[in-house]
Design an enzyme around this catalytic site. Structure first.
Site, PDB file in Angstrom:
ATOM      1  N   GLU A   1      45.754  43.467  51.478  1.00 13.70           N
ATOM      2  CA  GLU A   1      46.670  43.618  50.335  1.00 13.70           C
ATOM      3  C   GLU A   1      46.176  42.828  49.115  1.00 13.70           C
ATOM      4  O   GLU A   1      46.959  42.241  48.363  1.00 13.70           O
ATOM      5  CB  GLU A   1      48.105  43.278  50.753  1.00 13.70           C
ATOM      6  CG  GLU A   1      48.533  44.235  51.867  1.00 13.70           C
ATOM      7  CD  GLU A   1      49.997  44.333  52.138  1.00 13.70           C
ATOM      8  OE1 GLU A   1      50.782  44.094  51.207  1.00 13.70           O
ATOM      9  OE2 GLU A   1      50.349  44.681  53.263  1.00 13.70           O
TER      10      GLU A   1
HETATM   11  N1  CAA Z   1      52.657  47.653  38.669  1.00 16.64           N
HETATM   12  C1  CAA Z   1      52.601  48.794  37.927  1.00 16.64           C
HETATM   13  N2  CAA Z   1      51.456  49.232  37.346  1.00 16.64           N
HETATM   14  C2  CAA Z   1      50.326  48.487  37.526  1.00 16.64           C
HETATM   15  C3  CAA Z   1      50.317  47.304  38.279  1.00 16.64           C
HETATM   16  C4  CAA Z   1      51.549  46.879  38.868  1.00 16.64           C
HETATM   17  N3  CAA Z   1      51.638  45.778  39.623  1.00 16.64           N
HETATM   18  N4  CAA Z   1      49.076  46.807  38.269  1.00 16.64           N
HETATM   19  C5  CAA Z   1      48.317  47.640  37.531  1.00 16.64           C
HETATM   20  N5  CAA Z   1      49.092  48.655  37.091  1.00 16.64           N
HETATM   21  C6  CAA Z   1      48.677  49.777  36.225  1.00 16.64           C
HETATM   22  C7  CAA Z   1      48.227  49.261  34.881  1.00 16.64           C
HETATM   23  O1  CAA Z   1      49.301  49.109  33.988  1.00 16.64           O
HETATM   24  C8  CAA Z   1      47.267  50.355  34.428  1.00 16.64           C
HETATM   25  O2  CAA Z   1      47.988  51.457  33.963  1.00 16.64           O
HETATM   26  P1  CAA Z   1      47.772  52.013  32.446  1.00 16.64           P
HETATM   27  O3  CAA Z   1      46.338  52.374  32.325  1.00 16.64           O
HETATM   28  O4  CAA Z   1      48.696  53.168  32.384  1.00 16.64           O
HETATM   29  O5  CAA Z   1      48.157  50.877  31.548  1.00 16.64           O
HETATM   30  C9  CAA Z   1      46.641  50.813  35.738  1.00 16.64           C
HETATM   31  O6  CAA Z   1      47.530  50.413  36.792  1.00 16.64           O
HETATM   32  C10 CAA Z   1      45.275  50.225  35.977  1.00 16.64           C
HETATM   33  O7  CAA Z   1      45.416  48.822  35.945  1.00 16.64           O
HETATM   34  P2  CAA Z   1      44.199  47.851  35.734  1.00 16.64           P
HETATM   35  O8  CAA Z   1      43.406  48.273  34.538  1.00 16.64           O
HETATM   36  O9  CAA Z   1      44.717  46.458  35.790  1.00 16.64           O
HETATM   37  O10 CAA Z   1      43.315  48.186  37.026  1.00 16.64           O
HETATM   38  P3  CAA Z   1      42.019  47.507  37.566  1.00 16.64           P
HETATM   39  O11 CAA Z   1      41.086  48.561  37.981  1.00 16.64           O
HETATM   40  O12 CAA Z   1      41.520  46.460  36.628  1.00 16.64           O
HETATM   41  O13 CAA Z   1      42.504  46.826  38.963  1.00 16.64           O
HETATM   42  C11 CAA Z   1      43.437  45.307  40.469  1.00 16.64           C
HETATM   43  C12 CAA Z   1      43.507  45.964  39.095  1.00 16.64           C
HETATM   44  C13 CAA Z   1      44.483  44.233  40.425  1.00 16.64           C
HETATM   45  C14 CAA Z   1      42.090  44.670  40.773  1.00 16.64           C
HETATM   46  C15 CAA Z   1      43.769  46.373  41.544  1.00 16.64           C
HETATM   47  O14 CAA Z   1      42.751  47.331  41.690  1.00 16.64           O
HETATM   48  C16 CAA Z   1      44.071  45.800  42.890  1.00 16.64           C
HETATM   49  O15 CAA Z   1      45.172  45.293  43.118  1.00 16.64           O
HETATM   50  N6  CAA Z   1      43.100  45.853  43.830  1.00 16.64           N
HETATM   51  C17 CAA Z   1      43.342  45.433  45.189  1.00 16.64           C
HETATM   52  C18 CAA Z   1      43.796  46.566  46.025  1.00 16.64           C
HETATM   53  C19 CAA Z   1      44.389  46.108  47.305  1.00 16.64           C
HETATM   54  O16 CAA Z   1      45.230  45.227  47.345  1.00 16.64           O
HETATM   55  N7  CAA Z   1      43.984  46.737  48.400  1.00 16.64           N
HETATM   56  C20 CAA Z   1      44.552  46.475  49.652  1.00 16.64           C
HETATM   57  C21 CAA Z   1      44.716  47.718  50.441  1.00 16.64           C
HETATM   58  S1  CAA Z   1      46.229  47.914  51.277  1.00 16.64           S
HETATM   59  C22 CAA Z   1      46.225  46.911  52.609  1.00 16.64           C
HETATM   60  O17 CAA Z   1      45.484  45.989  52.704  1.00 16.64           O
HETATM   61  C23 CAA Z   1      47.270  47.195  53.602  1.00 16.64           C
HETATM   62  C24 CAA Z   1      47.142  46.518  54.913  1.00 16.64           C
HETATM   63  O18 CAA Z   1      46.145  46.579  55.581  1.00 16.64           O
HETATM   64  C25 CAA Z   1      48.286  45.814  55.471  1.00 16.64           C
END
Ligand code: CAA
Length: 380
Positions: free
Chosen positions: A363
């Site tokens: 996550e």
């Molecule tokens: N809420 C709503 N919208 C959001 C948001 C949030 N928390 N975070 C980002 N967004 C939106 C942004 O507003 C943007 O939208 P617009 O273009 O319309 O403005 C869009 O999403 C893209 O945002 P970013 O430009 O910030 O995106 P980024 O490519 O720079 O990435 C990041 C941001 C935080 C690195 C993200 O990619 C991320 O969280 N990565 C990690 C993914 C992750 O957690 N993976 C885990 C997999 S699930 C898992 O692990 C489950 C399990 O096993 C238990």
């Protein structure tokens, strides 16, 4: 400001604590050793209302708040972090988004059995080449008129082999980047959908982690959640809440390791006295207790913000970062306090140290949390 739990919160915490001791502790070492999913226990957790804690009762849930959820996940994870993550994924990553953004028909058909614990759900975002970089989805969902056709591979999916309902994130229009991503509800028995390899993991070995394969999987149009292009925002919002669950899981693993260390250090004697009377050990226990308390405040603040309808993106990332990093430290110290005994399975702390590691990875890694936090604090 009130730091006291309500009577209801205490009741929920104690119910989870008693359940974990009675039902999860027996066999936890063997389940870890043999990578056995706690089927029976998860079924009972469903009956207790733990699999859809925050979902409204009309959709089969417990109608509880996020604070209750944190308390329950913490207690379950103190004993068995594998059961903790199965519960966390179902609650936070599957039920939450379905309830918030699903249509009434989707809620009736899918949310009700998920929230009541009849069936398990899985959230499918990660791919072989898209873990942290979640915008780089390679799984495609092509619009074929009255259905979408899904092709691709998902990796490291929690509950992957035991789920019946999957929320799958896929790219519908590559030219639109993250705005061309959607989320679909996929049923397990859909033709072309195959459960792939089960991962042989370092920790949380009782939890069921699989790759999933999609080959020309036809998904009805009505199984898309939200408007076209909503999938990336859906995933990010889902993960914000999910991070509270993982912070609580880490807090639970830390608490389990701390309690065992406390007990052991009062019993074990060395150099003529209980090891807890040596400052080298007493100071470790002091650090552990302080870090757990600090982590709990961060976790509760995020849960409280969510319950108040405030934005919790920052607080959930802070809680997850801090609780996961201290969990790794606390469980490592717990093994150290136990000495040679800590290195063998019967004493539980070696498992907790292995389980701790994943909280810094899934996550969103600790580094991903720092991206979220630094962006927030640097924003004008
Ligand atoms: N809420 C709503 N919208 C959001 C948001 C949030 N928390 N975070 C980002 N967004 C939106 C942004 O507003 C943007 O939208 P617009 O273009 O319309 O403005 C869009 O999403 C893209 O945002 P970013 O430009 O910030 O995106 P980024 O490519 O720079 O990435 C990041 C941001 C935080 C690195 C993200 O990619 C991320 O969280 N990565 C990690 C993914 C992750 O957690 N993976 C885990 C997999 S699930 C898992 O692990 C489950 C399990 O096993 C238990």
């Amino acid at each position: 400001m009130n730091f006291q739990l309500s009577e209801e919160h205490i009741m929920i915490r104690d119910a989870a604590r008693d359940f974990a001791k009675a039902e999860l502790l027996p066999g936890v070492i063997e389940r870890d050793e043999n990578q056995t999913f706690p089927h029976e226990q998860i079924k009972k957790m469903g009956e207790m209302g733990f699999m859809g804690m925050m979902v409204a009762p009309e959709y089969g849930g417990g109608g509880m708040d996020t604070i209750s959820y944190v308390l329950a996940i913490e207690e379950i994870s103190k004993i068995d972090a594998s059961a903790g993550v199965a519960m966390s994924a179902n609650n936070s990553l599957v039920c939450w988004g379905l309830e918030k953004y699903g249509t009434e028909a989707q809620k009736q058909k899918y949310l009700k059995p998920l929230a009541s614990g009849e069936v398990l759900g899985a959230f499918c975002l990660s791919e072989p080449e898209a873990g942290s970089d979640a915008t780089s989805q390679k799984t495609t969902a092509i619009d074929k008129g009255d259905y979408y056709e899904l092709n691709g591979v998902k990796n490291w999916i929690t509950n992957g082999g035991n789920a019946s309902i999957y929320l799958v994130i896929a790219q519908t229009d590559v030219s639109k980047a993250h705005k061309g991503i959607n989320v679909f509800i996929v049923e397990k028995d859909t033709p072309g959908f195959k459960i792939g390899k089960k991962e042989n993991k370092l920790g949380i070995r009782g939890s069921d982690t699989h790759s999933l394969l999609f080959t020309d999987v036809k998904v009805p149009k009505e199984n898309r959640i939200g408007d076209d292009g909503f999938g990336f925002r859906f995933a990010m919002e889902t993960l914000s809440g999910g991070r509270i669950g993982i912070a609580a899981q880490a807090l639970g693993i830390s608490g389990g390791a701390y309690e065992l260390s406390l007990q052991y250090s009062k019993e074990r004697k060395a150099f003529g006295k209980e090891i807890s009377k040596h400052q080298a050990i007493a100071f470790k226990l002091a650090d552990m207790a302080t870090e757990i308390e600090a982590g709990r405040f961060l976790c509760m603040k995020a849960a409280w913000e969510k319950d108040q309808g405030l934005n919790y993106d920052l607080s959930s990332s802070m809680a997850k970062l801090y609780c996961a990093d201290t969990c790794m430290k606390i469980t490592t110290e717990a093994v150290q306090i136990h000495g040679g005994y800590g290195f063998v399975k019967e004493y539980h702390v070696e498992r907790m140290m292995r389980d701790a590691k994943i909280t810094q990875i899934y996550e969103g890694t600790s580094e991903i949390q720092k991206i979220v936090i630094s962006r927030a604090v640097l924003k004008d």
